[in-house]
Design a protein around this motif. Structure first.
Motif, short mmCIF file in Angstrom:
data_model
loop_
_atom_site.label_atom_id
_atom_site.label_comp_id
_atom_site.label_asym_id
_atom_site.label_seq_id
_atom_site.Cartn_x
_atom_site.Cartn_y
_atom_site.Cartn_z
N LYS A 125 -1.30 0.23 -5.62
CA LYS A 125 0.02 0.85 -5.59
C LYS A 125 0.13 1.81 -4.41
O LYS A 125 -0.82 2.52 -4.09
N ASP A 126 1.27 1.81 -3.76
CA ASP A 126 1.60 2.70 -2.64
C ASP A 126 0.83 2.42 -1.35
O ASP A 126 0.84 3.23 -0.43
N THR A 127 0.19 1.28 -1.24
CA THR A 127 -0.55 0.94 -0.02
C THR A 127 0.36 0.92 1.20
O THR A 127 -0.03 1.36 2.28
N PHE A 128 1.59 0.44 1.05
CA PHE A 128 2.49 0.32 2.19
C PHE A 128 3.55 1.42 2.24
O PHE A 128 4.39 1.43 3.13
N LYS A 129 3.51 2.33 1.32
CA LYS A 129 4.53 3.38 1.22
C LYS A 129 4.62 4.25 2.47
O LYS A 129 5.71 4.60 2.92
N LYS A 130 3.51 4.59 3.06
CA LYS A 130 3.49 5.47 4.24
C LYS A 130 3.88 4.74 5.53
O LYS A 130 4.09 5.36 6.56
N LEU A 131 4.00 3.43 5.47
CA LEU A 131 4.37 2.65 6.66
C LEU A 131 5.89 2.65 6.78
O LEU A 131 6.56 1.66 6.50
N PHE A 138 5.61 -2.58 -4.01
CA PHE A 138 6.64 -1.76 -3.39
C PHE A 138 7.23 -0.73 -4.35
O PHE A 138 8.37 -0.31 -4.20
N ASN A 139 6.47 -0.31 -5.32
CA ASN A 139 6.91 0.75 -6.24
C ASN A 139 7.11 2.05 -5.47
O ASN A 139 6.38 2.35 -4.54
N ASP A 140 8.07 2.78 -5.87
CA ASP A 140 8.31 4.13 -5.34
C ASP A 140 8.61 4.19 -3.85
O ASP A 140 8.38 5.21 -3.22
N ILE A 141 9.09 3.11 -3.26
CA ILE A 141 9.52 3.21 -1.87
C ILE A 141 11.00 3.57 -1.87
O ILE A 141 11.71 3.35 -2.83
#
Length: 108
Positions: free
Chosen positions: A27-33, A53-56
């Motif tokens: 979870k959240d692996t791509f959030k900071k991108l 894509f949770n929490d994006i």
């Protein structure tokens, strides 16, 4: 892939992780991108997309998503809800056995 793996790559626009035998993405692996426009996860062993894509935010810039040639059995409920800019999506050659009415909610 650990959720903190890309935390220092905020300017990344195109990420190709195809053909890497990936079976799990936290979870959240791509959030900071925050500038990611193209993500290729094709030809891996992914089965679960629930938390990808949770929490994006609703203005997440992703335009292209390649998920073909994985082991995906279904598309999670409202999976694309915050991917409003997505224009290209490949899901071919998976194990998807059914789709629900709201699977593609959020896409235009």
């Amino acid at each position: 892939i650990k959720h903190s793996f890309f935390k220092n790559n905020k300017n990344l626009i195109d990420l190709n992780l195809s053909h890497n035998s990936i079976y799990k993405i936290e979870k959240d692996t791509f959030k900071k991108l925050e500038n990611l426009q193209k993500l290729d996860l094709s030809n891996n062993f992914l089965t679960i997309l629930d938390q990808l894509f949770n929490d994006i935010s609703c203005d997440y810039p992703l335009k292209e998503l390649y998920l073909e040639f994985n082991k995906i059995p279904f598309i999670p409920y409202l999976f694309f809800e915050n991917l409003h800019r997505l224009k290209i999506l490949y899901l071919n050659n998976n194990s998807i056995s059914y789709l629900e009415n709201n699977n593609f909610h959020g896409l235009s």
